[in-house]
Design a protein around this motif. Structure first.
Motif, PDB file in Angstrom:
ATOM      1  N   LEU A  50       0.674  -1.012  -0.194  1.00  0.00           N
ATOM      2  CA  LEU A  50      -0.154   0.274  -0.140  1.00  0.00           C
ATOM      3  C   LEU A  50       0.611   1.024   0.161  1.00  0.00           C
ATOM      4  CD1 LEU A  50      -3.379   1.367   0.366  1.00  0.00           C
ATOM      5  CD2 LEU A  50      -2.535   1.176   2.727  1.00  0.00           C
TER       6      LEU A  50
ATOM      7  N   PRO B 138     -16.091  11.115  15.258  1.00  0.00           N
ATOM      8  CA  PRO B 138     -15.711  10.466  14.538  1.00  0.00           C
ATOM      9  C   PRO B 138     -16.028  10.565  13.345  1.00  0.00           C
ATOM     10  CG  PRO B 138     -17.636   9.940  16.815  1.00  0.00           C
ATOM     11  CD  PRO B 138     -17.311  11.115  16.775  1.00  0.00           C
TER      12      PRO B 138
ATOM     13  N   ALA C  25      -9.321   5.305   8.454  1.00  0.00           N
ATOM     14  CA  ALA C  25      -9.924   5.787   8.640  1.00  0.00           C
ATOM     15  C   ALA C  25     -10.519   5.790   9.367  1.00  0.00           C
ATOM     16  CB  ALA C  25     -10.002   6.377   7.247  1.00  0.00           C
TER      17      ALA C  25
ATOM     18  N   TYR D  26     -23.416  18.527  15.294  1.00  0.00           N
ATOM     19  CA  TYR D  26     -22.261  16.735  14.895  1.00  0.00           C
ATOM     20  C   TYR D  26     -20.969  17.226  15.706  1.00  0.00           C
ATOM     21  CZ  TYR D  26     -20.680  12.803  13.605  1.00  0.00           C
ATOM     22  OH  TYR D  26     -19.963  11.396  14.190  1.00  0.00           O
TER      23      TYR D  26
ATOM     24  N   ASP E 138      -6.789   0.678  -0.913  1.00  0.00           N
ATOM     25  CA  ASP E 138      -7.004   2.348  -0.767  1.00  0.00           C
ATOM     26  C   ASP E 138      -8.350   1.574  -1.949  1.00  0.00           C
ATOM     27  OD1 ASP E 138      -6.944   3.380  -3.097  1.00  0.00           O
ATOM     28  OD2 ASP E 138      -6.421   2.950  -4.380  1.00  0.00           O
ATOM     29  N   HIS E 139      -8.970   2.759  -1.211  1.00  0.00           N
ATOM     30  CA  HIS E 139     -10.261   2.814  -1.777  1.00  0.00           C
ATOM     31  C   HIS E 139     -10.966   3.249  -3.048  1.00  0.00           C
ATOM     32  CE1 HIS E 139      -9.116   6.683   0.287  1.00  0.00           C
ATOM     33  NE2 HIS E 139     -10.086   7.057  -0.446  1.00  0.00           N
TER      34      HIS E 139
ATOM     35  N   PRO F 256     -18.983   8.246   7.844  1.00  0.00           N
ATOM     36  CA  PRO F 256     -17.917   7.927   9.022  1.00  0.00           C
ATOM     37  C   PRO F 256     -18.364   8.977  10.295  1.00  0.00           C
ATOM     38  CG  PRO F 256     -16.811   8.326   7.007  1.00  0.00           C
ATOM     39  CD  PRO F 256     -18.295   8.609   6.757  1.00  0.00           C
ATOM     40  N   GLY F 257     -19.352   8.085  10.988  1.00  0.00           N
ATOM     41  CA  GLY F 257     -20.644   9.266  11.831  1.00  0.00           C
ATOM     42  C   GLY F 257     -20.189   8.518  13.136  1.00  0.00           C
TER      43      GLY F 257
ATOM     44  N   TYR G 180     -15.354  10.348  -0.180  1.00  0.00           N
ATOM     45  CA  TYR G 180     -13.906  11.030   0.491  1.00  0.00           C
ATOM     46  C   TYR G 180     -13.749   9.649   1.661  1.00  0.00           C
ATOM     47  CZ  TYR G 180     -18.532  12.217   3.743  1.00  0.00           C
ATOM     48  OH  TYR G 180     -18.895  11.912   4.697  1.00  0.00           O
ATOM     49  N   THR G 181     -12.548   9.574   1.956  1.00  0.00           N
ATOM     50  CA  THR G 181     -11.908   7.757   2.011  1.00  0.00           C
ATOM     51  C   THR G 181     -13.436   7.697   3.912  1.00  0.00           C
ATOM     52  OG1 THR G 181     -10.065   9.545   2.829  1.00  0.00           O
ATOM     53  CG2 THR G 181     -10.140   7.183   3.216  1.00  0.00           C
ATOM     54  N   PRO G 182     -13.774   6.198   3.121  1.00  0.00           N
ATOM     55  CA  PRO G 182     -14.809   6.212   3.809  1.00  0.00           C
ATOM     56  C   PRO G 182     -13.632   4.746   4.909  1.00  0.00           C
ATOM     57  CG  PRO G 182     -14.265   4.751   2.385  1.00  0.00           C
ATOM     58  CD  PRO G 182     -13.265   5.672   2.090  1.00  0.00           C
ATOM     59  N   ALA G 183     -14.672   5.057   6.203  1.00  0.00           N
ATOM     60  CA  ALA G 183     -14.027   3.670   7.131  1.00  0.00           C
ATOM     61  C   ALA G 183     -13.825   2.569   6.832  1.00  0.00           C
ATOM     62  CB  ALA G 183     -14.626   4.279   8.514  1.00  0.00           C
TER      63      ALA G 183
END
Lengths: 397, 397, 397, 397
Positions: A7, A61, A202, A226, B29-30, B61-62, B243-246
């Motif tokens: 990666l 988060p 992430a 939030y 890598d997303h 993400p949240g 955007y970058t997900p979890a």
């Protein structure tokens, strides 16, 4: 059976085993009486990575994008004027986010490959006698082009005009990897994400806020809940959160901070610089150039490598991934197909960089680029050998 | 050395080993070309848990709070009137969030322990000939009081008045544990979180949106970017995220959906009901009552147990935690000190419920409450024995 | 989806999360220059658990059976006479192993449920003026019947006759859980396994050897190589092993020793005693009896519960496993169908014991045994409440 | 903070993430009624890797050395004559083990770097008209020198003399990586370990036994118990083990077999050959030679690289480890200081090989060896590019 993908995108980065283990835990009650024993020192130690004593760092988060949103919705009001430069996909996206939140962004477009235009910022600020500009946005490290901007210089520009605008910095791909000094540079809002220099998955947005930013938050009328600082301030002080935090990531953050502390932040920065320099030597040996237009903008966390027009950089990235299990970053937006990106940040050493270079060489040759096999590897090897730290030399003696 | 804390708060819940393992992975890598092969079926399968075919489910993400924010900022505009009832800490907090986003919330306060006042909602909606009310909020399962409301009845009330308001449901502690039918009940916005019935760590907010909600999103002027549906719609369709997900949580979600699928959603609901009934038998055997004022409001995911005035429920929770390593939920806000809560959702079986009951009994006795030792355990045991599923009986034959 | 099986066999025992994480590591080179930095303190600290300073503890990849084999093949020669008592499946198996290695075992059979017959040993040793008996075998804790023998008394018997026979102890289900004093009792060979009190997976055989045993090893002619002490002595002194060690288990052992040290060995023993006493109170409350024929033989790590002839103990175990996900131990060999066994050793606390008791009660009732629901749980609860340690009481205050 | 050590010793090898996860599990009862559902197919599938249908494969908690011991103590008797060749540390150690178990080993010493001397074996067997030789030992892959012997040729030699001796093969560093055909070559005893081609931690010894070997076991009088085939045969048939098995490793073995099956054994062998050839191209490019004296002996799992007398190979290994975090194998015994070893077996791809080569180059240069930087890397790169499988080419198209 293929081995683990190597990666080398500029985030998410490789998670150290110690961090991975720290997150592989049973769930816990975030309202437990001993939870603050964990949270309070965590938040305190996190401030050291931002190099702030007077500020406060909030952990949400979310992703870096959420951090951008938190920074501006807490401190600005719809209609506020903001000054920003656009020179890559991520500086572009923050501007876009501001506009969607009703801010009036004055955008200075500069060539992709350059960094924040400090002189033009200085001029603009000097002219803004009425202080209409409420905030100045700086993308410390533009991940799309591998360009690091001079935040301290922007601070000097603000100070030269005695301009009170908030200094807002996107440090997503710099903080914890490249020197960042929140207090010394009087940065008011500093945004970081977990998946870069913090070597975590992430899922966490981290936002440092100066006392001036916290004061501004009291008057700012942007709607928010939030990402509201006030709820965090109220609960963090006792070691709690306003809603369920991402506890596994917080536990991982503890391990990450411990690793950063054990290596020493300055050593972490030096390591990034030395490894990045190895990549740059390799790029030169390949006869290629970086997207970053000048050495003063060279990023120590990501290199965007320009390829000749005859070749599609996306094809190189695709070949590397499918044929050799190497994950490189594609070019985004304006530089799509023109650059491929090597991320060199986080949990990284010399061998890992050489792996990325060796794989890139194969993929470039597969795509028809006439780089000499082993040439970049050799250049980086010699750089690493010549610059081996005294400690490494001693240890190996 | 103490053994692992026994976790019986109403979320975060216990993460199954299979899910935990699914998240213990190297980063990825997303933007990889094969990432959509993972994402597209994931989002599709997630819809089944919401029981929607026509809607779309977004994963941010949240936390659940972020889900609330996403639901209302995407579909409503500042000044919009919203109808909601307050009967516990979480229904209260959603109202608060709406107000902070500039909505005009008409709040109906009912006693804590009761659920959504369907008749009063029906009356109010019937009177709203001008359709000033743009949305109706329903907290499907109020985690603070252990009260489940009748969402279908609210839908019938809306239909009876032919009222076009959006039906917004907080399903954070119900979806994946208690029957929830997004399409059948014509729910427009359904909010879930990862750390409850989905048996994951906190860190994902999931929001189901109906076609009507997606249409409303086009006109809604609330500022939003991080939680914007439009960016998700644009990128999700190709298997990517804005955007970058979890990613680790998404991989865990895959494992969670597989577990839910393997058991069968209806079996999952039946299991929750049966285990909850065991808890209720125990509470009765203790001579205590639930905060839920009527059996029709009994929650199958959390029970708030009322204690006599002579005893501080917080002390019971504290004793359970410190003396026996049992994590129970405290009473929140209005019912602080008056109830303690047993979470019984997610990855749970009979023995785990008995563990919680046995520990609660000890802590109650330690706190001076004269419940008979073993009484609640015995009541639940007999319930579990009598209701053992035919499959379990057969397997054990 | 069923929750994790509740494991209450008398080994393998539950592995603490910290130990599990310590084993979840990349492989490493057992010949690396810094490997001894890990091994040398590990072997040293392990000796403390055996309570030996003068002896040496060897760690083999293997099981407890391998430890038995190591103990006798290193120190005895074919034809050597050995004195042993048989009162359960594991004392039986060690005798069998000795016979297969050509030893001449003089077996004293006593009733299953009794322990080592010290007086008969004393008599036999006193008569052995020629010292034909080269070794005395003692099964410290017979796992099949839940019987703990008095090792110190056997030492006294040997000393009374001034008999030079080696004292060989099977401590597989006692060491690290029940007080064991290798030096004080002048035990010559002590065998342990990883999967009991050490809270690790099966896979390590540990053998403590006294200086006298190491001296005997020089003359012993039993063929051996894999389990040879001499190869271990030669390599262990520098922190290495004669062949590839089971490094993941060794890393887990480090974590296990750290946990034992942090709690304090004497506290570990006291905890086992207190929890075992809770089980015994429950058995009494059920109106049942233990296989152990006298309280002086009560084991603090496993209880074998006798069931009336009308019921098949195996059925109880089967019902517990299939219907409730509870893993109990079956009766072995002579006591098959007559007892079921509850393991209560290793990583264990009050709630876990109550879980086992609650599940046992249901399974017994399902099998037709008329124990009162909750009766055993209640007896254990009250015992645990009354004997809560001052520290627990203080912590909970 | 240094990144994970890059492991290129010839075992233990890198454990794939899927295998690592499969072992990160709670303990389980190896006497549970459903345990055989796991064990029976596992043992069956394991036979496919040994390429045997008629034989049986036993799995012991132990190391490869234990496998050697199991093989000979089950089938031979003290005083039995055994024929073996010594040409490296591991062939030496097996001979030593045989001698310590009282066997009369006729040793043929050949130069280290050569393999089993088939002609001399053939001659010796032809002369043994009385069939005094009871077994012939062959080290299929001598890990110390990187030499693969021709087992099929030894079988032909035995057949040519119609000699009934057992054919015993050490396949520790070959089985699952290099083609091994137990039935076709009529191998009677085949020894493997978990920490090589099976990509598991050390801790399992696996022994394949032919029907002829099992028949021999009935008459063999070597003392044995822990490693006794008979106990395994008796219990394995029902899916159990004679004593506590190393369940976590068995669960890992399941995952390992699944990976091998998914890739296809022949593809696994081809991958090892191709990657090994890349290493050999690199060694040639460095101007160095292998310890293996002839290409027919080239091992596809480990390469022992000879260094000029002016340089100490141990220093190269030490520098690689301490300065770059690269774990190479030292030379053992006779070739200590003269060779360093690169393990290239198990979970491995092109990039990983290039990593080892790049690091070796730096360490060699640091040690004063004048290899050209990048030269070995380049040679291997070009080999890998030219031999990319059609599937890889297609996937990348």
């Amino acid at each position: 059976m293929s081995a683990r993908t190597a990666l080398f995108v500029p985030g998410p980065t490789n998670v150290p085993d110690a961090v991975r283990r720290a997150m592989d835990i049973p769930m816990e009650d975030h309202r437990a009486p001993d939870f603050p024993d964990f949270v309070l020192p965590l938040l305190q130690d996190l401030k050291r990575v931002f190099k702030t004593r007077s500020g406060q760092v909030f952990v949400f988060p979310g992703s870096g994008t959420g951090g951008w949103e938190a920074a501006i919705t807490n401190t600005l009001s719809p209609g506020d004027k903001v000054l920003a430069a656009r020179f890559g996909q991520f500086s572009h996206l923050w501007i876009d986010l501001c506009q969607r939140h009703g801010l009036d962004v004055e955008v200075i477009d500069v060539a992709w490959g350059e960094g924040t235009p400090v002189e033009r910022f200085a001029e603009r600020l000097a002219k803004d006698a009425s202080h209409a500009i409420k905030a100045v946005l700086v993308c410390h490290n533009e991940t799309a082009t591998g360009v690091t901007s001079d935040v301290a210089a922007v601070r000097r520009a603000l100070d030269a005009s005695e301009h009170p605008a908030l200094l807002c910095v996107d440090g997503v791909s710099s903080i914890a990897s490249i020197d960042f000094r929140m207090d010394e540079w009087a940065v008011d809002l500093a945004v970081a994400g977990s998946q870069k220099g913090f070597m975590l998955p992430a899922g966490l947005a981290m936002v440092g806020a100066s006392p001036k930013a916290l004061e501004a938050a009291k008057a700012a009328t942007s709607h928010r809940c939030y990402f509201d600082f006030a709820d965090m301030i109220r609960t963090n002080k006792d070691g709690y959160f306003p809603y369920t935090p991402a506890t596994t990531l917080l536990r991982g953050l503890r391990a990450s901070l411990d690793l950063l502390e054990a290596e020493g932040l300055e050593n972490v920065f030096a390591r990034h610089r030395r490894l990045a320099e190895g990549v740059r030597k390799a790029v030169a040996a390949w006869g290629l150039s970086l997207c970053a237009a000048h050495p003063r903008w060279h990023s120590d966390t990501v290199s965007a490598v320009c390829v000749p027009e005859s070749v599609d950089a996306n094809e190189i990235v695709g070949l590397a991934y499918r044929r050799y299990g190497l994950s490189l970053g594609v070019g985004l937006s304006k530089v799509a197909g023109k650059v491929f990106r090597i991320g060199h940040l986080g949990h990284l050493n010399e061998l890992m960089v050489l792996t990325a270079l060796a794989g890139s060489e194969m993929a470039m040759r597969d795509a028809g680029l006439a780089v000499a096999p082993g040439s970049g590897v050799a250049a980086a090897q010699e750089h690493f050998r010549e610059t081996a730290t005294p400690r490494a030399r001693a240890a190996a003696a």
